[in-house]
Design a protein around this motif. Structure first.
Motif, short mmCIF file in Angstrom:
data_model
loop_
_atom_site.label_atom_id
_atom_site.label_comp_id
_atom_site.label_asym_id
_atom_site.label_seq_id
_atom_site.Cartn_x
_atom_site.Cartn_y
_atom_site.Cartn_z
N THR A 174 19.96 17.87 5.27
CA THR A 174 21.06 18.56 4.59
C THR A 174 20.91 18.52 3.08
OG1 THR A 174 22.41 16.54 4.54
CG2 THR A 174 22.59 17.97 6.49
N GLY A 175 20.07 17.60 2.57
CA GLY A 175 19.93 17.48 1.12
C GLY A 175 21.12 16.85 0.46
N GLU A 176 21.86 15.98 1.20
CA GLU A 176 23.05 15.34 0.65
C GLU A 176 22.98 13.83 0.83
OE1 GLU A 176 26.74 18.53 1.01
OE2 GLU A 176 26.54 16.91 2.48
N SER A 177 23.61 13.15 -0.10
CA SER A 177 23.81 11.71 -0.01
C SER A 177 25.32 11.45 0.04
CB SER A 177 23.19 10.98 -1.20
OG SER A 177 23.58 9.62 -1.23
N ARG A 178 25.75 10.71 1.06
CA ARG A 178 27.18 10.44 1.19
C ARG A 178 27.41 8.94 1.34
NH1 ARG A 178 28.79 9.55 6.54
NH2 ARG A 178 27.10 9.83 8.06
N GLU A 179 28.55 8.51 0.88
CA GLU A 179 28.92 7.10 1.00
C GLU A 179 29.50 6.85 2.39
OE1 GLU A 179 31.14 4.74 -2.21
OE2 GLU A 179 32.67 5.09 -0.67
N ILE A 180 28.98 5.83 3.06
CA ILE A 180 29.52 5.48 4.37
C ILE A 180 30.37 4.21 4.32
CG2 ILE A 180 27.63 6.62 5.59
CD1 ILE A 180 26.45 3.85 6.15
N TYR A 181 30.26 3.46 3.19
CA TYR A 181 31.08 2.25 3.07
C TYR A 181 31.03 1.79 1.63
CZ TYR A 181 32.93 -2.43 3.97
OH TYR A 181 33.70 -3.57 3.96
N SER A 182 32.11 1.17 1.17
CA SER A 182 32.14 0.52 -0.14
C SER A 182 32.84 -0.81 0.00
CB SER A 182 32.85 1.40 -1.18
OG SER A 182 34.19 1.62 -0.80
N SER A 183 32.38 -1.79 -0.77
CA SER A 183 32.88 -3.15 -0.65
C SER A 183 33.42 -3.61 -2.00
CB SER A 183 31.76 -4.07 -0.18
OG SER A 183 32.15 -5.43 -0.23
N GLY A 187 29.52 -14.05 1.43
CA GLY A 187 29.41 -14.61 2.77
C GLY A 187 30.06 -13.79 3.86
N TRP A 188 30.37 -12.52 3.60
CA TRP A 188 30.97 -11.66 4.62
C TRP A 188 29.89 -10.87 5.36
CZ3 TRP A 188 36.18 -11.40 5.84
CH2 TRP A 188 37.05 -12.05 4.98
N ALA A 189 30.11 -10.67 6.65
CA ALA A 189 29.28 -9.78 7.47
C ALA A 189 30.20 -8.67 7.98
CB ALA A 189 28.64 -10.53 8.62
N THR A 190 29.79 -7.43 7.80
CA THR A 190 30.63 -6.27 8.13
C THR A 190 29.94 -5.41 9.16
OG1 THR A 190 31.59 -6.28 5.92
CG2 THR A 190 31.82 -4.25 7.20
N HIS A 191 30.69 -4.99 10.17
CA HIS A 191 30.17 -4.11 11.21
C HIS A 191 30.71 -2.71 11.02
CE1 HIS A 191 30.49 -2.10 15.24
NE2 HIS A 191 29.22 -2.45 15.25
N LEU A 192 29.79 -1.70 11.06
CA LEU A 192 30.17 -0.30 10.94
C LEU A 192 29.63 0.48 12.12
CD1 LEU A 192 28.98 0.38 7.26
CD2 LEU A 192 31.28 -0.25 7.94
N LYS A 216 35.07 4.96 7.79
CA LYS A 216 34.79 3.65 7.18
C LYS A 216 35.98 2.70 7.31
CE LYS A 216 34.15 5.69 3.22
NZ LYS A 216 33.83 5.93 1.79
N SER A 217 37.18 3.25 7.57
CA SER A 217 38.35 2.39 7.73
C SER A 217 38.30 1.59 9.03
CB SER A 217 39.63 3.24 7.70
OG SER A 217 39.65 4.15 8.79
N SER A 222 45.68 1.94 12.56
CA SER A 222 46.11 2.68 11.37
C SER A 222 45.83 1.90 10.10
CB SER A 222 47.62 2.97 11.46
OG SER A 222 48.35 1.75 11.46
N ALA A 223 45.42 0.65 10.24
CA ALA A 223 45.18 -0.18 9.06
C ALA A 223 43.81 0.11 8.48
CB ALA A 223 45.30 -1.66 9.44
N THR A 224 43.60 -0.37 7.27
CA THR A 224 42.30 -0.25 6.65
C THR A 224 41.38 -1.32 7.23
OG1 THR A 224 43.02 -1.70 4.86
CG2 THR A 224 43.28 0.69 4.53
N THR A 225 40.22 -1.56 6.58
CA THR A 225 39.25 -2.51 7.09
C THR A 225 39.91 -3.84 7.43
OG1 THR A 225 37.56 -1.51 5.72
CG2 THR A 225 37.10 -3.70 6.57
N ILE A 226 39.68 -4.33 8.62
CA ILE A 226 40.25 -5.61 9.04
C ILE A 226 39.30 -6.72 8.64
CG2 ILE A 226 40.93 -7.01 11.01
CD1 ILE A 226 41.89 -4.53 12.39
N ASP A 227 39.78 -7.68 7.86
CA ASP A 227 38.98 -8.80 7.38
C ASP A 227 39.40 -10.07 8.11
OD1 ASP A 227 37.88 -7.03 5.61
OD2 ASP A 227 39.18 -7.62 3.94
N PHE A 228 38.43 -10.72 8.73
CA PHE A 228 38.68 -12.00 9.40
C PHE A 228 38.10 -13.11 8.53
CE2 PHE A 228 38.29 -8.76 12.73
CZ PHE A 228 39.55 -8.87 13.30
#
Length: 527
Positions: A289-298, A321-326, A332-333, A387-393
C-alpha cells in the motif's frame, strides 16, 4: 656598498645559518624516512560510499525580518490630535498582538516537529530521495512473493539418537561455514545500527536495519549496482559499495530519542514489516500500500517486539518492565499489558512451535518463561470491560494472581544471572533458549516436550551449557545479543558479535563452529 640596515643584515645572516643547519641535518631524508608505509598488496581501503544526487528541495518561503518595536515607531507628530494618537496606539497594539501570535505559532510548530508522529505516513515522503528511489525500491520488492516463505522448524528436528548422525550434520554445517566469503559491503544507515532483520525470501539477500536516529535501511545485497552510482575511476571495484540500499525515515524526530529498537518481518505478509522505537510507537510499514501506520503507542520506551507464526499475536516489552499483547486485527484499545518485571525487559520472544510460551530477559537479571494462556485468565478473574482503553495489570495485581492456585502455573520457570540479562530467544524448533548477559556468559537451556506440555512449573530450569564471551559493550556500542539462525534446514546454530570486529558462530550445544572476520571494518558485510 650595501644599503641594508643593521637589522636586515642580521636577518639575512640568520636565514643563511638556518639553511645550512637544515642541510647538515638532512631534514628531507629524515622526513622521507618517517613517511607512512605504502599499503600492502591486497589490503583493502575503507568502503567508498556511492555518489548520490542530493534531493532537490523547494526553497522555503523567506520570512520577513523582525525589527525592534522601538525602531519601528514612527516619529510622533507634535501637532497630533487626540483622535489620531488613539488610532495610532490602537494600530501599534494590534501589530504587537499579531507578532506575539506569530511567535507562539512558530514555537508550537517547532515543538510539533520534535514529537513522535502518530498519523499515517506516505512511503514517498519517508524515503531519503523521495520519488527518485521509490521506483527502484518497488521493483525490488515486487520480485518477492507477497505470501511469506518463512518456515517453522519441527520440535524433533536434529534431535539425533545416533551420535554419528549428529556428527555428520555438524560436519555439513562446518563445510558450509568454510565456504563463506564477503560478497558485498555497504554503509546502509547513516547512524549506528541498533537492530536488523533478514528477509526469509531465499532468492534475495534482503536485510532491514534500524539505526539510532529512527531510520530504516533496506539493503538488497546481491542487486547489481547502478552504473552511474560511482564514476571515480581511482577507486578499486572491491572497495565500492555492493548491492543497492534505500533509507526510510520511519520514526521521528530524527535523533537518538527515536532509535529503532527492533524489526520483525510479518510472518504472513512478506511485504510488511513491524518496527518499534524509543519514540514510544510501534508501526507497520506495508510496501504493497505504500503506507506506514501506527498500531500501538506506549508511555514508555518500547524495547522489543515479536510476532507469532500465525501473525495474529504480537508481544512487546518496554523500559519499565511491561509486556503488552496486541492482535493486529483489532483496535489498539484491546491491548493488554502485564507488569512482568520491576526493571526494563530488553527482549521478549515467542516460542515458534508452541506460541503459548514466551520468554523474557530483563535488567532484574532474570530470564523467565511464561504461559500466556494462564496470564489471559487474569481478565476473566477481574472482568473485561471492552469499552475501556488498554487494560494494565500492575506487578502487584500479577503477584497476587500468581499466588493463587490458577496463577501459580503462569510462570513456568526462571533463572537469575549474575548481572543484567540483555537478551533471551527461543530457537526455531521451540525447544531451546539462548540468553546473553553482562556477566560475560552465553547460556543454553534444553526443554523436552513433557515439561512443555505439562501444566506444572518446570522441575528444573538450569542451563546445560555456558560459554564465556565478552559482552561489555559499554555506552557507545550496541548491546550484543546472540541470535539463532532461522533456517530450519541446517544444524541449529547461533551468531553473536565480537568486540574484535568479528562474528562468532556456535552450535546449539555451545561449541564454536566459525570465527568470521574481515580486515575491512567499515560498513555492513554480507557473506
Amino acid at each position: 656598498m650595501s644599503n641594508l640596515s643593521q637589522y636586515e643584515i642580521e636577518r639575512e645572516a640568520n636565514i643563511a645559518r638556518n639553511r645550512l643547519l637544515l642541510e647538515q641535518l638532512e631534514l628531507k631524508q629524515a622526513v622521507e624516512g618517517i613517511a607512512p608505509p605504502k599499503p600492502k598488496a591486497g589490503a583493502a581501503k575503507p568502503i567508498q560510499p556511492a555518489k548520490r544526487e542530493k534531493r532537490k528541495r523547494e526553497l522555503e518561503e523567506v520570512q520577513p525580518r523582525r525589527s525592534s518595536a522601538r525602531l519601528r515607531k514612527s516619529v510622533v507628530d507634535p501637532n497630533e490630535t487626540p483622535a489620531k494618537r488613539r488610532k495610532r496606539e490602537k494600530e501599534e497594539e494590534e501589530q504587537r498582538l499579531r507578532e506575539e501570535q506569530e511567535k507562539l505559532e512558530r514555537e508550537e510548530a517547532a515543538r510539533q516537529a520534535q514529537r513522535p508522529r502518530h498519523n499515517k505516513l506516505d512511503l514517498i515522503s519517508l524515503v531519503e530521495h523521495g520519488p527518485e528511489e521509490i521506483a527502484s525500491l518497488s521493483k525490488s520488492m515486487e520480485a518477492i512473493p507477497k505470501e511469506s516463505t518463512q518456515r517453522i522448524g519441527d520440535f524433533d528436528d536434529f534431535a539425533f539418537e545416533d551420535s554419528k548422525e549428529d556428527e555428520r550434520a555438524l560436519a555439513d554445517l562446518k563445510e558450509r561455514m568454510g565456504k563463506l566469503v564477503v560478497y558485498a559491503r555497504a554503509k546502509v544507515t547513516k547512524s549506528r545500527v541498533y537492530c536488523a532483520a533478514y528477509h526469509p525470501e531465499v532468492t534475495k539477500d534482503l536485510i532491514f536495519f534500524g539505526d539510532k536516529e529512527g531510520a530504516i535501511g533496506i539493503w538488497d545485497a546481491r542487486a547489481p549496482p547502478d552504473e552511474n552510482e560511482d564514476d571515480d575511476g581511482e577507486v578499486a571495484n572491491e572497495d565500492r559499495e555492493g548491492g543497492k540500499y534505500w533509507r526510510i525515515q520511519l520514526h521521528w524526530p530524527a535523533n537518538a530519542k527515536s532509535s529503532v529498537s527492533s524489526i520483525k518481518i510479518d510472518p504472513i505478509d512478506s511485504h510488511n514489516i513491524y518496527t518499534t522505537s524509543y519514540d514510544t510507537t510501534v508501526r507497520s510499514l506495508s510496501f504493497t500500500t505504500g503506507e506506514s501506520r501506527e498500531i500501538y503507542s506506549s508511555d514508555n520506551l518500547v524495547c522489543c517486539l515479536d510476532v507469532s507464526p500465525s501473525g495474529n499475536d504480537i508481544w512487546l516489552s518496554d523500559s519499565l518492565g511491561w509486556a503488552t499483547h496486541l492482535d493486529p486485527r483489532e483496535s489498539k484499545s484491546k491491548a493488554r499489558s502485564y507488569g512482568l518485571s520491576d526493571n526494563k525487559i530488553g527482549t521478549i520472544s515467542i516460542n515458534p512451535t508452541r506460541p503459548n510460551f514466551i520468554c523474557t530477559a530483563s535488567n532484574s537479571r532474570f530470564v523467565k518463561v511464561w504461559d500466556v494462556r494462564k496470564l489471559g485468565k487474569i481478565v476473566a478473574e477481574l472482568g473485561d470491560d471492552s469499552s475501556a482503553t488498554t487494560i494494565d495489570f500492575h506487578a502487584e495485581t500479577l503477584n497476587e494472581y500468581m499466588e493463587s492456585k490458577k496463577g501459580r502455573e503462569s510462570m513456568r520457570g526462571e533463572y537469575q544471572h549474575n548481572k543484567s540479562a540483555t537478551a533471551a530467544f527461543w530457537d526455531p524448533r521451540g525447544r531451546q533458549i539462548l540468553s546473553t548477559s553482562y556477566d560475560d556468559r552465553l547460556r543454553l537451556w534444553n526443554l523436552d516436550a513433557v515439561s512443555l506440555e505439562s501444566g506444572d512449573p518446570f522441575k528444573s530450569f538450569q542451563p546445560f551449557s555456558q560459554v564465556r564471551h565478552n559482552c561489555q559493550t559499554g555506552k557507545w556500542v550496541t548491546l550484543l545479543k546472540a541470535q539463532w539462525s532461522r533456517n530450519p534446514d541446517v544444524y541449529p546454530h547461533f551468531t553473536i558479535g565480537n568486540m574484535n570486529h568479528s562474528l562468532d558462530i556456535y552450535t546449539c550445544k555451545g561449541d564454536l563452529v566459525a570465527h568470521l572476520a574481515d580486515s575491512r571494518r567499515y560498513g555492513i558485510l554480507a557473506f
